[in-house]
Write a protein that holds these residues in place. Sequence first.
Motif, PDB file in Angstrom:
ATOM      1  N   ARG A 167       0.792  -1.225   0.000  1.00 26.52           N
ATOM      2  CA  ARG A 167       0.000   0.000   0.000  1.00 26.52           C
ATOM      3  C   ARG A 167       0.830   1.284   0.000  1.00 26.52           C
ATOM      4  NH1 ARG A 167      -3.527  -0.055   4.917  1.00 26.52           N
ATOM      5  NH2 ARG A 167      -4.244   1.897   4.006  1.00 26.52           N
ATOM      6  N   SER A 168       2.151   1.182   0.040  1.00 25.61           N
ATOM      7  CA  SER A 168       3.001   2.366   0.099  1.00 25.61           C
ATOM      8  C   SER A 168       2.844   3.201  -1.164  1.00 25.61           C
ATOM      9  CB  SER A 168       4.462   1.975   0.277  1.00 25.61           C
ATOM     10  OG  SER A 168       5.277   3.119   0.263  1.00 25.61           O
ATOM     11  N   ALA A 169       2.573   4.496  -0.964  1.00 25.58           N
ATOM     12  CA  ALA A 169       2.345   5.390  -2.094  1.00 25.58           C
ATOM     13  C   ALA A 169       3.561   6.239  -2.417  1.00 25.58           C
ATOM     14  CB  ALA A 169       1.151   6.303  -1.793  1.00 25.58           C
ATOM     15  N   THR A 170       4.592   6.180  -1.596  1.00 25.15           N
ATOM     16  CA  THR A 170       5.728   7.079  -1.767  1.00 25.15           C
ATOM     17  C   THR A 170       6.699   6.625  -2.838  1.00 25.15           C
ATOM     18  OG1 THR A 170       7.025   5.941  -0.092  1.00 25.15           O
ATOM     19  CG2 THR A 170       5.631   7.773   0.661  1.00 25.15           C
ATOM     20  N   ALA A 172      -0.650  -1.757  10.273  1.00 25.41           N
ATOM     21  CA  ALA A 172       0.038  -1.159   9.136  1.00 25.41           C
ATOM     22  C   ALA A 172      -0.220   0.342   9.096  1.00 25.41           C
ATOM     23  CB  ALA A 172      -0.414  -1.822   7.835  1.00 25.41           C
ATOM     24  N   ASP A 173      -1.472   0.754   9.317  1.00 28.99           N
ATOM     25  CA  ASP A 173      -1.798   2.179   9.272  1.00 28.99           C
ATOM     26  C   ASP A 173      -1.087   2.964  10.373  1.00 28.99           C
ATOM     27  OD1 ASP A 173      -3.517   2.315   7.002  1.00 28.99           O
ATOM     28  OD2 ASP A 173      -5.088   1.356   8.179  1.00 28.99           O
ATOM     29  N   ARG A 174      -1.030   2.407  11.578  1.00 31.83           N
ATOM     30  CA  ARG A 174      -0.386   3.104  12.698  1.00 31.83           C
ATOM     31  C   ARG A 174       1.120   3.207  12.482  1.00 31.83           C
ATOM     32  NH1 ARG A 174      -0.224   7.120  15.902  1.00 31.83           N
ATOM     33  NH2 ARG A 174       0.669   6.707  17.937  1.00 31.83           N
ATOM     34  N   ILE A 175       1.740   2.141  12.016  1.00 22.02           N
ATOM     35  CA  ILE A 175       3.176   2.170  11.730  1.00 22.02           C
ATOM     36  C   ILE A 175       3.469   3.194  10.637  1.00 22.02           C
ATOM     37  CG2 ILE A 175       5.077   0.840  10.722  1.00 22.02           C
ATOM     38  CD1 ILE A 175       4.029  -1.569  12.314  1.00 22.02           C
ATOM     39  N   ILE A 223       4.885   7.373   6.334  1.00 25.61           N
ATOM     40  CA  ILE A 223       4.720   6.648   5.072  1.00 25.61           C
ATOM     41  C   ILE A 223       3.268   6.802   4.640  1.00 25.61           C
ATOM     42  CG2 ILE A 223       4.793   4.376   3.957  1.00 25.61           C
ATOM     43  CD1 ILE A 223       6.805   3.569   6.202  1.00 25.61           C
ATOM     44  N   GLU A 224       3.066   7.282   3.430  1.00 26.48           N
ATOM     45  CA  GLU A 224       1.704   7.425   2.926  1.00 26.48           C
ATOM     46  C   GLU A 224       1.225   6.091   2.355  1.00 26.48           C
ATOM     47  OE1 GLU A 224      -0.835   9.869  -0.447  1.00 26.48           O
ATOM     48  OE2 GLU A 224       1.238  10.414  -0.065  1.00 26.48           O
TER      49      GLU A 224
END
Length: 137
Positions: A37-40, A92-95, A101-102
Amino acid sequence: DTSNGASHVVEFYAPWCPHCQHFKYDFVEMAQEIVRRSATGLPVHFHAVSCDLYRPLCQTYGVSGYPLLLGYPPDSDPREYGIELNEDTPTADRIAELMGIELVGEAKSFYTSSYSNSEDRREAASDAARVRTERHE
């Protein structure tokens, strides 16, 4: 090395720790979720350090409980303690939030799995690790 724009998440664990043994599957699933899910476009690396094998390293970071998750955003100093990522139940969202990390897409729950037994869970974790390895080769 965090100077190349990569983020790092490090799990310090003890192989004899029952909580660590259970958490390792969640850690692999969270890693897969963040990478997926990483957008960066910047890499996010996940590491696991056995405090039985690397006791001096764990002592350097003051590890006193297991598992301990530390985060290192890009350009952070890996000689420092890092961001503690498991004060609450890690997701994952909290990390990603703590690490800057977007993420895009829908979150996946790691704690309400529908695995029928531990073998199914191990197989899913193994598949997740294989997918992650293939993505970064």
